[in-house]
Every structure is written in C-alpha cells, then in structure tokens.
Design a protein around this motif. Structure first.
Motif, PDB file in Angstrom:
ATOM      1  N   SER A 134     -10.579   5.847  10.831  1.00 49.74           N
ATOM      2  CA  SER A 134     -10.833   7.035  11.654  1.00 49.74           C
ATOM      3  C   SER A 134      -9.554   7.847  11.764  1.00 49.74           C
ATOM      4  CB  SER A 134     -11.290   6.635  13.055  1.00 49.74           C
ATOM      5  OG  SER A 134     -11.319   7.796  13.873  1.00 49.74           O
ATOM      6  N   ASN A 135      -9.729   9.150  11.584  1.00 46.53           N
ATOM      7  CA  ASN A 135      -8.615  10.098  11.742  1.00 46.53           C
ATOM      8  C   ASN A 135      -8.483  10.583  13.163  1.00 46.53           C
ATOM      9  OD1 ASN A 135      -7.380  10.785   9.302  1.00 46.53           O
ATOM     10  ND2 ASN A 135      -9.310  11.681   8.577  1.00 46.53           N
ATOM     11  N   SER A 136      -9.504  10.270  13.964  1.00 44.84           N
ATOM     12  CA  SER A 136      -9.611  10.936  15.260  1.00 44.84           C
ATOM     13  C   SER A 136      -8.501  10.528  16.216  1.00 44.84           C
ATOM     14  CB  SER A 136     -10.965  10.593  15.888  1.00 44.84           C
ATOM     15  OG  SER A 136     -10.979  11.070  17.220  1.00 44.84           O
ATOM     16  N   PRO A 137      -7.914  11.514  16.904  1.00 38.45           N
ATOM     17  CA  PRO A 137      -6.935  11.171  17.949  1.00 38.45           C
ATOM     18  C   PRO A 137      -7.587  10.350  19.063  1.00 38.45           C
ATOM     19  CG  PRO A 137      -7.444  13.540  17.945  1.00 38.45           C
ATOM     20  CD  PRO A 137      -8.081  12.970  16.727  1.00 38.45           C
ATOM     21  N   TYR A 261       5.335   1.195   8.492  1.00 35.99           N
ATOM     22  CA  TYR A 261       4.065   1.758   8.045  1.00 35.99           C
ATOM     23  C   TYR A 261       3.442   2.806   8.963  1.00 35.99           C
ATOM     24  CZ  TYR A 261       2.252  -2.480  10.583  1.00 35.99           C
ATOM     25  OH  TYR A 261       1.988  -3.483  11.466  1.00 35.99           O
ATOM     26  N   TYR A 262       4.162   3.193  10.019  1.00 33.43           N
ATOM     27  CA  TYR A 262       3.545   4.119  10.974  1.00 33.43           C
ATOM     28  C   TYR A 262       3.699   5.588  10.603  1.00 33.43           C
ATOM     29  CZ  TYR A 262       3.246   0.030  13.965  1.00 33.43           C
ATOM     30  OH  TYR A 262       2.956  -1.204  14.467  1.00 33.43           O
ATOM     31  N   SER A 263       2.733   6.378  11.056  1.00 37.59           N
ATOM     32  CA  SER A 263       2.845   7.835  10.998  1.00 37.59           C
ATOM     33  C   SER A 263       2.128   8.368  12.232  1.00 37.59           C
ATOM     34  CB  SER A 263       2.177   8.382   9.734  1.00 37.59           C
ATOM     35  OG  SER A 263       0.840   7.938   9.677  1.00 37.59           O
ATOM     36  N   TYR A 286      -1.368   4.004  11.259  1.00 32.29           N
ATOM     37  CA  TYR A 286      -0.777   3.608   9.963  1.00 32.29           C
ATOM     38  C   TYR A 286      -1.694   4.052   8.830  1.00 32.29           C
ATOM     39  CZ  TYR A 286      -3.868  -0.350  11.070  1.00 32.29           C
ATOM     40  OH  TYR A 286      -4.944  -1.118  11.441  1.00 32.29           O
ATOM     41  N   ASP A 287      -1.783   5.379   8.647  1.00 31.34           N
ATOM     42  CA  ASP A 287      -2.736   5.935   7.690  1.00 31.34           C
ATOM     43  C   ASP A 287      -2.423   5.573   6.238  1.00 31.34           C
ATOM     44  OD1 ASP A 287      -3.908   7.012   9.888  1.00 31.34           O
ATOM     45  OD2 ASP A 287      -3.264   9.084   9.533  1.00 31.34           O
ATOM     46  N   PRO A 299      -7.363   5.792   7.093  1.00 29.79           N
ATOM     47  CA  PRO A 299      -6.617   6.102   8.318  1.00 29.79           C
ATOM     48  C   PRO A 299      -6.976   5.120   9.436  1.00 29.79           C
ATOM     49  CG  PRO A 299      -8.415   7.678   7.985  1.00 29.79           C
ATOM     50  CD  PRO A 299      -8.334   6.840   6.744  1.00 29.79           C
ATOM     51  N   SER A 300      -5.964   4.597  10.093  1.00 28.28           N
ATOM     52  CA  SER A 300      -6.219   3.522  11.061  1.00 28.28           C
ATOM     53  C   SER A 300      -5.156   3.505  12.142  1.00 28.28           C
ATOM     54  CB  SER A 300      -6.203   2.168  10.351  1.00 28.28           C
ATOM     55  OG  SER A 300      -7.119   2.141   9.290  1.00 28.28           O
TER      56      SER A 300
END
Ligand code: HAM
Length: 414
Positions: A134-137, A261-263, A286-287, A299-300
C-alpha cells in the motif's frame, strides 16, 4: 567449568515468562483487532536476505550479523531483524500478486552481535507489524496508531512518538550533501566514532549520541525542507491522520533509523525510562526493499517493537501485571486419598481452575509450605476421615480461615 548462557542472551525463567505471555497476548489481541495475521519465518536465512537490504554500511551488516556456513557450504545468518525475511517469504509464495494489501504480524527473536547493556542484547525479541502493498499514508498512520495503542494497552506511561520523513533517494542525496557541509565546520570536535559514522552514512550524524554532534544538530538544516512535493504531501497526510486518530507525536529530525531500507515516513517510540537505549520500537516505510530482493514494486510500512525494552519500562513504572497464581493446592493426608484427590483436581481443572497437587507423599507441613510458596488462594485438605464423611476442609490461604464443606460444593466455593 560451569556453563552459562552466551553473553548478551537470557533465559526467560518461570517467574518472568508470564510477563512475556501477557505482552504477547495483548499484541495478538490488538493486532488481530486491526486485521493483522501472523507470519512465522525461519530463524536463519541466506545471508543475502540481509546483506542486500539492511544497507552495506549499516552496523547490522558490517559488524553485527551472526553468520555461519552450513554443511552444504551455504552462508547463512541468524535473523538480525524480521522485515526482510517476511518480504522474502511474500515474494517466494507470491502472496502479494493479487494486488491486495497484506497485514502481517510476528513475534520473533533477533540476533545482533552488539555490546550488551541495559536494553541491548545479542538475542533480543520483537513483536512486529508489516503492512504490505500500500502506498497510502493511511497505512503508515495505521501502523503508528496500532503501535501506540499497543503500548497504551500494555500500561506504558512515559512514551513519546517521534516522527520524521526521509523522503526519497533524490532528495536524500541532496540532503546528505547539506548535512556534510553543515558538520564539516565542526569536524575536529567530533569523536572518532562519529567521524566513522559520517563516512559510512552522513545521515547517521543526526542520530549520533556524541554530545558535540547533538549540539551541531540543533542548527542543522531539517530534512523536511528538502522533501520532494510527493514526499511532503505524503508526510502531511500521515500527520493529519495521526491528529484525527488522537495519537500524540512530535516531529523529530533525529529519527534516521539504523537500517538503510527506509524512505518517506520513519518513526520511533521512546521512553525516558530506558536510558541510552531509549527506543521502544522503530519502523517506517520501505518501498524499495522488495526490489532489493529481486521482486517488483511492493510499497510497504512496518514496525519492530523490542519486547525486553517494553518489559523494562513496565517494571520501572511499577506497572507489571501480577504473576498468575494457582486457585487451589490439594493437600493429601496419606497415600490412600490419592485417587479421590486426583478426581477432585480433574473436575476443578475441567472447570478451568488452576490446581496443584503433590505426587511425592510429602508431610502435611511440607505440603502446606509448597501451597504457601505457590501463592495458591485455597488449600483443600483431604484425609480418609473426610472421604468417608463426603467432605473436605477448605482453607482460605489468604485470610487464614477454614471450614468443612461437602465434596459436592467444592467447585462452587472456589
Ligand atoms: P530496529 O530499530 O532495528 O528495527 O529494531 C526495532 C526495535 O527492536 C528497537 O527499537 C528495539 O526496541 C528492539 N531491538 C533492536 N535491537 C535490539 C537489541 N540488540 N537488544 C534489545 N532490543 C533490540 C527493525 O528491526 C526493523 N525490522 C523494524 C521494522 C519493521 N521496520 C519496518 N518494519
């Protein structure tokens, strides 16, 4: 020579294991309420699961992994963290191919060759969550809210949610340069360890505990000023959702995280009761991790929460749960009552009571001593006289009172 548990590891003894069960039960309930399902992955993996994902320069990869070669000449590692193995498993079993999000929870030991100190061990344990695909905030906000609700349900008081965004790679590159430029005027004041950190990953200057680095950080440019529009929008939406959920948080530019691995969103929840190792948990988005393991776009966002650290804080705040105690200890006056005593025990246990019984024909005195040290609420005293009259003596071990009651009444009185 007497053997001991390896340095940095601990036996979880019977008088403390109930605390772990308490924490794990709350975690299972709350994560279950949010629809998370448990995943269990192996204790060891191909070392590449970690070397490709945690970051070539991260402490975990460079000096903390427990690696070994197995008899088939494969290089393996005891898992130093839980996220990369889960993504490996998702890719291997095509769990995300439908495109639907996955909500996963786990309870796992982790292994890191660190210098042991309070709250830092070589075998530690985490409960964790991963919200995959999921990309969702709102996914970020859900993970943070769930983590916060877990700590509140556990009874932790002195907690603080610290939130930051690391943006994406392009803005991070610019930000790295800005950080290097900012710290370069103070190089001679920094400790050698801080300098080494800077060479490996300049962003780690921002979470260094070197007092000079902490001072220099106060005037460092905030990463939030460097975010690309998409990242800034994402971060604003996470904060809005947290506000709506009533989760208190503070923006904290020193949350950088030790894994590479974070973004975008990163967060930690800390407690003032923990001293130097103040993070109760850490997590973030960590997408790019799945791609590092040869997968596609996944995306996760997730979090790992240290079990030991939560229990330390609960203990320091005086909020540990009470140890569970047996309901009854059955005291037998002679071997001839053993069959009836066992029958009473069986019926009480079938009704859900915790029942202790001595099988070694100890003296009356020593059975009462055992009953006392077990903290049982009641003792049932049973001799052949009682059996022939169809009664037992019921002793309330807390209040000291005792009475004779009919055998048929035992269950309702306990
Ligand atoms: P981490 O920050 O390395 O993140 O670890 C998460 C938490 O595990 C820490 O905040 C701490 O409570 C506990 N912990 C870690 N190392 C030790 C240790 N040596 N001794 C005691 N406790 C420790 C991760 O592991 C990521 N996999 C979290 C995550 C999940 N990110 C996304 N999903």
């Amino acid at each position: 020579m007497s053997l001991k548990a390896p340095r940095g590891t601990h036996d979880i003894l019977p008088n403390e294991s109930y605390q772990w069960q308490y924490l794990e039960a709350i975690f299972r309930t709350i994560s279950g309420n949010f629809g998370y399902q448990e995943i269990r992955t192996p204790i060891f993996e191909d070392v590449q699961v970690f070397s490709r994902t945690a970051g070539e320069t991260s402490d975990i990869v460079t000096k903390e992994m427990y690696t070994f070669e197995d008899r088939g000449e494969r290089i393996c590692a005891l898992k130093p963290e839980g996220t990369a193995p889960i993504v490996r498993s998702i890719l291997e079993h095509s769990l995300a191919n439908s495109g639907a999000p996955l909500r996963l929870s786990y309870i796992t030991p982790i292994f890191r060759y660190e210098r042991p100190q309070k709250g830092r061990y070589r075998q530690a344990h985490q409960v964790g969550l991963e919200y995959i695909n999921s990309n969702s905030p709102l996914a970020d906000a859900e993970v943070i809210e769930l983590t916060y609700r877990f700590y509140v349900a556990l009874g932790l008081e002195s907690i603080q949610v610290n939130l930051n965004s690391l943006g994406r790679e392009t803005c991070r590159q610019q930000y790295r340069e800005a950080v290097l430029k900012h710290y370069s005027s103070y190089l001679s004041d920094l400790e050698p360890e801080t300098m080494a950190r800077m060479e490996k990953n300049p962003l780690r200057l921002l979470d260094s505990k070197d007092p000079k680095a902490v001072e220099v950080r106060q005037s460092a440019p905030p990463i939030l000023d460097f975010l690309e529009p998409d990242s800034a929008t994402h971060f604003a939406a996470v904060q809005k959702a947290l506000n709506e959920a009533g989760v208190p948080y503070a923006a904290d530019p020193s949350v950088i995280r030790g894994l590479d691995y974070y973004s975008d969103t990163v967060f930690e929840i800390s407690s003032t009761k923990l001293g130097a190792q103040s993070a109760l948990c850490g997590g973030g988005r960590y997408d790019g991790l799945a791609k590092q393991l040869g997968g596609g776009n996944l995306p996760s966002v997730g979090v790992g929460m240290g079990i030991e650290r939560a229990l330390i804080v609960l203990a320091e705040e005086g909020n540990l749960p009470e140890a569970p105690v047996p309901d009854v200890f059955i005291v037998q006056l002679g071997p001839e009552v053993a069959t009836t005593a066992a029958l009473i025990a069986r019926e009480l246990r079938a009704a859900g009571k915790k029942v202790l019984i001595d099988h070694d024909q100890r003296s009356l005195k020593s059975q009462f001593r055992m009953a006392d040290s077990s903290n049982a609420r009641f003792a049932i005293v049973l001799g052949s006289d009682e059996i022939s009259k169809g009664v037992v003596t019921l002793k309330d071990l807390k209040e000291g009172s005792q009475s004779e009651i009919a055998l048929s009444q035992v269950l309702e009185r306990i």
